[in-house]
Design an enzyme around this catalytic site. Structure first.
Site, PDB file in Angstrom:
ATOM      1  CG  ASP A  33      -0.205  -0.006   2.528  1.00 56.38           C
ATOM      2  OD1 ASP A  33       1.063  -0.013   2.513  1.00 56.38           O
ATOM      3  OD2 ASP A  33      -0.861   0.017   3.585  1.00 56.38           O
ATOM      4  N   GLY A  34       2.170   1.115  -0.044  1.00 56.38           N
ATOM      5  CA  GLY A  34       3.035   2.296  -0.109  1.00 56.38           C
ATOM      6  C   GLY A  34       3.605   2.702   1.239  1.00 56.38           C
ATOM      7  CD  GLU A  35       0.744   2.374   6.241  1.00 57.34           C
ATOM      8  OE1 GLU A  35       1.109   1.377   6.889  1.00 57.34           O
ATOM      9  OE2 GLU A  35      -0.221   3.087   6.555  1.00 57.34           O
ATOM     10  NE  ARG A  88      12.746  25.944   0.748  1.00 49.97           N
ATOM     11  CZ  ARG A  88      12.632  25.535  -0.515  1.00 49.97           C
ATOM     12  NH1 ARG A  88      12.905  26.373  -1.488  1.00 49.97           N
ATOM     13  NH2 ARG A  88      12.282  24.309  -0.791  1.00 49.97           N
ATOM     14  CD  GLN A  89       5.091  28.132   5.715  1.00 50.46           C
ATOM     15  OE1 GLN A  89       5.507  28.461   4.614  1.00 50.46           O
ATOM     16  NE2 GLN A  89       4.059  28.732   6.297  1.00 50.46           N
ATOM     17  CG  HIS A 120      15.723  28.908   4.923  1.00 53.15           C
ATOM     18  ND1 HIS A 120      16.364  29.507   3.855  1.00 53.15           N
ATOM     19  CD2 HIS A 120      14.662  29.680   5.219  1.00 53.15           C
ATOM     20  CE1 HIS A 120      15.693  30.591   3.521  1.00 53.15           C
ATOM     21  NE2 HIS A 120      14.666  30.722   4.334  1.00 53.15           N
ATOM     22  CG  ASP A 156      18.170  35.401  -0.353  1.00 55.18           C
ATOM     23  OD1 ASP A 156      19.112  35.141   0.420  1.00 55.18           O
ATOM     24  OD2 ASP A 156      17.296  34.576  -0.677  1.00 55.18           O
ATOM     25  CE  LYS A 179      14.776  34.893  -2.590  1.00 56.67           C
ATOM     26  NZ  LYS A 179      15.144  33.466  -2.460  1.00 56.67           N
ATOM     27  NE  ARG A 181      10.696  32.280  -2.811  1.00 57.70           N
ATOM     28  CZ  ARG A 181      11.196  31.650  -3.878  1.00 57.70           C
ATOM     29  NH1 ARG A 181      10.445  31.404  -4.929  1.00 57.70           N
ATOM     30  NH2 ARG A 181      12.458  31.271  -3.903  1.00 57.70           N
TER      31      ARG A 181
HETATM   32  C1  R5P Z   1      15.132  31.023   0.263  1.00 54.72           C
HETATM   33  O1  R5P Z   1      15.205  32.164   0.678  1.00 54.72           O
HETATM   34  C2  R5P Z   1      16.343  30.184   0.031  1.00 54.72           C
HETATM   35  O2  R5P Z   1      17.437  30.708   0.694  1.00 54.72           O
HETATM   36  C3  R5P Z   1      16.677  30.079  -1.440  1.00 54.72           C
HETATM   37  O3  R5P Z   1      17.044  31.351  -1.916  1.00 54.72           O
HETATM   38  C4  R5P Z   1      15.502  29.596  -2.206  1.00 54.72           C
HETATM   39  O4  R5P Z   1      14.938  28.472  -1.589  1.00 54.72           O
HETATM   40  C5  R5P Z   1      15.904  29.239  -3.614  1.00 54.72           C
HETATM   41  O5  R5P Z   1      14.757  28.820  -4.269  1.00 54.72           O
HETATM   42  P1  R5P Z   1      14.689  28.815  -5.851  1.00 54.72           P
HETATM   43  O6  R5P Z   1      15.877  28.053  -6.341  1.00 54.72           O
HETATM   44  O7  R5P Z   1      13.386  28.101  -6.146  1.00 54.72           O
HETATM   45  O8  R5P Z   1      14.666  30.220  -6.326  1.00 54.72           O
END
Ligand code: R5P
Length: 277
Positions: A33-35, A88-89, A120, A156, A179, A181
């Site tokens: 089943d994928g587990e 990242r979240q 991150h 960034d 940067k 997003r």
């Molecule tokens: C986010 O701030 C991370 O440091 C990277 O800059 C980011 O995850 C890079 O994502 P992507 O390659 O999709 O631009």
């Protein structure tokens, strides 16, 4: 004893070799089943276990929880998360969102320590319920380059320290771009005057995912007459066509570490991890 997650088999092997300690037998099994299920025989009487397991996917995270469970009879369990997925979240960007890094950290229980590599956002380490620290791979990354006083640029503000450390290791100087997003795969990098004319430039970030951030930064550097531009990162997430897109954007080479085991993982963080253990 080193115990490898399925996505960190090479790195775990290198750490074991570097320390001269055994690498545990591990079986990664999957039900119809994928587990999934892991099995780590031969741990009876083992005093200290180090689990080395990057978690780029949901299933690798579940596997990590299973590995820790399978090792729970050891006197001490240290967890190395070379790449921590979902890091990242690290906050609620829009009302009602889960803070995924918090959820991931809270799910890890019953380990004596956690180590990440250029995570991150280092403040997420506070969410583990044990001592946690972040290791720096900039020295290992530097081993991939033989350049004469390059300019090292982070695309960034988040990777400024990484760029500075890498520049120090390469006897170069560092700078950073800014940067914004726009969406998951669209970013804008503000033009900024850098001393890039005629120089080799190493763009460095903690991770490359879609490569959109790097592509925008490459454009800025090309406009300023950079000679060769390298795209370096600690974690080569490399979603979709990221590598092709980067070469098409004119990059000289894509260079990364083995926190994620890919074709561009030219340098190893095994020494950094081994030294920390
Ligand atoms: C986010 O701030 C991370 O440091 C990277 O800059 C980011 O995850 C890079 O994502 P992507 O390659 O999709 O631009």
């Amino acid at each position: 004893m080193i115990v490898a997650g399925s996505r960190s088999q090479v790195l775990a092997g290198r750490v074991a070799r570097s320390l001269g300690v055994p690498l545990a037998e591990v079986r990664y099994e999957e039900f119809p089943d994928g587990e999934r299920l892991v099995r780590v025989p031969g741990l009876d009487g083992v005093e200290r276990v180090v689990v080395v397991a990057s978690t780029p996917t949901d299933s690798s995270y579940v596997e990590l929880l299973q590995l820790v469970d399978a090792c729970s009879d050891a006197g001490e369990v240290n967890l190395v998360l070379p790449y921590m997925g979902y890091s990242r979240q690290d906050k609620e960007f829009r009302e009602g969102e889960a803070v995924s890094a918090h959820a991931i950290a809270r799910g890890v229980r019953d380990v004596d320590s956690v180590s990440t590599v250029n995570v991150h956002e280092p403040s997420v380490l506070d969410w583990f319920d044990c001592p946690a620290r972040d290791l720096d791979a900039s020295g290992a990354l530097a081993d991939a380059f033989d350049l004469d006083s390059p300019l090292v640029v982070s695309p960034d503000g988040g990777a400024v320290d990484l760029a500075r450390n890498l520049a120090d290791s390469l006897d170069g100087d560092s700078n950073h771009l800014r940067k914004t997003r726009v969406s998951g795969d669209e970013v804008e990098v503000e033009p900024k005057k850098l001393s890039a004319e005629g120089r080799d430039v190493v763009l460095v970030d903690d991770m490359i995912s879609t490569g959109g951030t790097m592509q925008e930064a490459i454009r800025v550097l090309d406009d300023q007459g950079a000679e060769r531009v390298y795209a370096a990162c600690v974690h080569p997430v490399l979603a979709g066509s990221a590598v092709v897109d980067l070469y098409r954007a004119g990059v000289e080479e894509v260079v990364a570490t083995d926190t994620l085991e890919t074709a561009v993982s030219r340098v190893s963080v095994a020494g950094v991890i081994a030294d920390s253990l």
